[in-house]
Design an enzyme around this catalytic site. Sequence first.
Site, mmCIF file in Angstrom:
data_model
loop_
_atom_site.group_PDB
_atom_site.id
_atom_site.type_symbol
_atom_site.label_atom_id
_atom_site.label_comp_id
_atom_site.label_asym_id
_atom_site.label_seq_id
_atom_site.Cartn_x
_atom_site.Cartn_y
_atom_site.Cartn_z
ATOM 1 N N ARG A 22 -25.692 -3.359 25.755
ATOM 2 C CA ARG A 22 -25.449 -1.872 26.563
ATOM 3 C C ARG A 22 -26.559 -1.308 26.076
ATOM 4 N NH1 ARG A 22 -21.434 1.413 28.930
ATOM 5 N NH2 ARG A 22 -19.812 -0.511 28.886
ATOM 6 N N GLU A 39 -15.583 7.464 25.537
ATOM 7 C CA GLU A 39 -17.453 7.619 25.264
ATOM 8 C C GLU A 39 -18.054 8.950 25.119
ATOM 9 O OE1 GLU A 39 -16.815 2.968 26.261
ATOM 10 O OE2 GLU A 39 -17.949 2.501 23.916
#
Length: 764
Positions: free
Chosen positions: A304, A706
Amino acid sequence: MKNIDSKSHVRGESVYLDDIPLIHGTLFACVYDSPVAHGKLLNIDTSQAEISEGVVKVITAKDLFGENQIGGIIPDEPLLAYDEVHFQGMPIAIVLATSEDLARKAARKITAEIEPLEIITDPRVAAAKGELIVPPKKFKMGDADKAFATCEHVFEGRADINGQEHLYIETQGAYAVPTENGGIKIYSSTQGPTAVQRAVCKVTGWPMHQIEVDVQRLGGGFGGKEDQANAWAAICAVGTQLTRRPVKYALHRMEDMRMTGKRHPYSADYKIGLNKDLKIISYEAVFYQNAGAACDLSPAVLERTLFHCTNSYFVPNVTATAYSCRTNLPPNTAFRGFGGPQGMFVIESAIAHAAEKLGMSASEIQAKNLLENGDEFPYGQRTESEAITSWKQADAKYDFARLQREADEFNAASRYFKKGVALMPVCFGISFTKTPMNQARSLVHVYTDGSVAVSTGAVEMGQGVNTKIAQVAAKIFGLPMEKVRLHTTNTLRIANTSPTAASAAADLNGQATQMACETIRHRLFEVAKDLVEAETVRDLSLEGGFVHRRGERTSLDWQTLVMDAHLKRVNLSEHSHYATPGINFDWTTAKGHPFAYHVYGTAIVGVTVDCLRGRYEIDYVKCCHDFGSSMNTSVDNGQIEGGIVQGIGWMTMEEVVYDAAGKLRSNALSTYKVPDIYSVPKEIAILPLATDRENLAIFNSKAVGEPPLMYGIGAYFAIRNAVKEFKSSPPYEGGVAAASADGVVLSFDAPFTPEKVLMNLYKT
Ligand code: MTE
Ligand code: MOS
């Protein structure tokens, strides 16, 4: 609409692991963990613990029936150390005693003979020695090398980003209870009930159908309980397996801080190339991730970082390489953003570097490079970009130039206090990047009294996922929220769950719930059709507890309909499965379409730095955020506020400190500072992005868990701008002359603690 848990939270009635009534005969576990960060385990002496008051059993690796292994991605993490210890805090032995205190007392009587081995804490050192968790990963688009030669401006530098303690209010813990025929029921404070189930099966050697995991809710997880709840559940399960008694272990705060991993620290090298119009033509980054002593989720976190290494910008030539480096720290793990924030910090540093050298505001470069609709990310997906829209809408609402001008005017008149402003665009991909994880199930029961029970794979941890799922059921059945109840996350009701992570829980589990409810509703309509003499079920709808025909209320109410359907032997339950359509990723080419969609946003952050003391206040964070179309603004705004404060904490005051021996020095709340009510921004303004674009989110309401954390990165650069202001203004009388601000005088090294600010202010 309020979070359905808000009343019971405020009254202290919500049930967490520690509120579960204990069964008579429950034993309490405590771990003896490694006092050193690396060494050969020559001998463990448990004799004094065994005869300590209240002790029923002491367990070491040799007592395990199953495999001594809890590693998820790679089997490299023993539950209990047996030949080597790899980090301070690594569990070596388990004490079971009749009370918590007696268990802790006995654990302190265990000793171990450990032959010291070399300790590595720095990821660059680990990489140089070839200590990698997995082979390096790379993203490549265009030809960065060639493109640098065509650039007008090229800058190179280094950025360091520290870790972050999760500091969930509820510490890690589990409670294992024996059930008949050798089964175990485990209450766990976990984001991943199935991950716990798998780990328990491995160490006990029992099949999954013998292990039931149940989760009511968590007092926060933030990623720290995605994988790292497994060990404590496994410890309790092993205790129950060996004694056939219930075993509980709830970690004390200092045990938790010492033994669990944190957000990954990274060190990175960057090279950025711009043309004369300030377009970023080429970008190269090398990331050294500090993985700690075992794999845990590090490779996925590393991926990520690559996915988000260009943040909200279009860069035609990118080479990004990432190393997951094995060090002798507790295995680092998922933390809100999952490696994305670190990737973003590095490109923001590169842009700030370029701006400082070119004598302009970073926002000029940022604005010129925002993703346009259809632009390609380095991983091949094309964007439906809201980057420019969110920037423009934020500017229209908050007036960036005015905010900058206010700071400039303040600074001109103030010698010892300086204001800094920074912009922080964010682009975050929604979906687990491991495609198979993007699935979920929901079990819906309509009872004969008309009440509805829903179970899904989602874990409630304060983010409000249960509220959103209840809203889904209430909406489809046309019922008030009180008619719907969300039940615990339980592996008997919902199997093979993905953890509640990647901000995707409401999307995945909400859509499974939507499908289940729609199926039941269709069956009910088949019954109702005759009762209200409708020609087709398409004429029917459910609203306000009544069946409507062509939009008009009939006399048939929900409860009567449900009972009638039951008497006609119609199935009032459904178990549905949802899998995100259209996503894929191929690591052999590092290209694909991994995300269902992206969440965009732009924040402007303003700070005031006290240039005598190094202290600072965050004046405001004003953002334009892409909610899609929020299904619950109260829950979603809460996620934005919490995320921003957590992001600011990571970038400013929260400093994880390990010494060279791998010992955690910031091991308590006295030495690790998290934001409190006095340090939150004085203002958080949230403007929902106006867009009518369709997306794959539940009811078009985009994931929100997030992305807002990354607005906090703006605080770092705002402080930096204030510090630069001070250093470029004349030194105050009798004081220390500040360095001139030409060029880059400060390194990129987060967090920007008040101590670091002070040192930077007066570093010549
Ligand atoms: N909000 C609260 N209050 N507590 C948490 O533990 N975890 C965050 C975020 N918001 C968290 C939170 C993280 S790391 C994730 S991935 C998402 O919530 C997970 O929940 P969601 O998928 O329902 O958004
Ligand atoms: Mo969140 S870091 O994906 O649990």
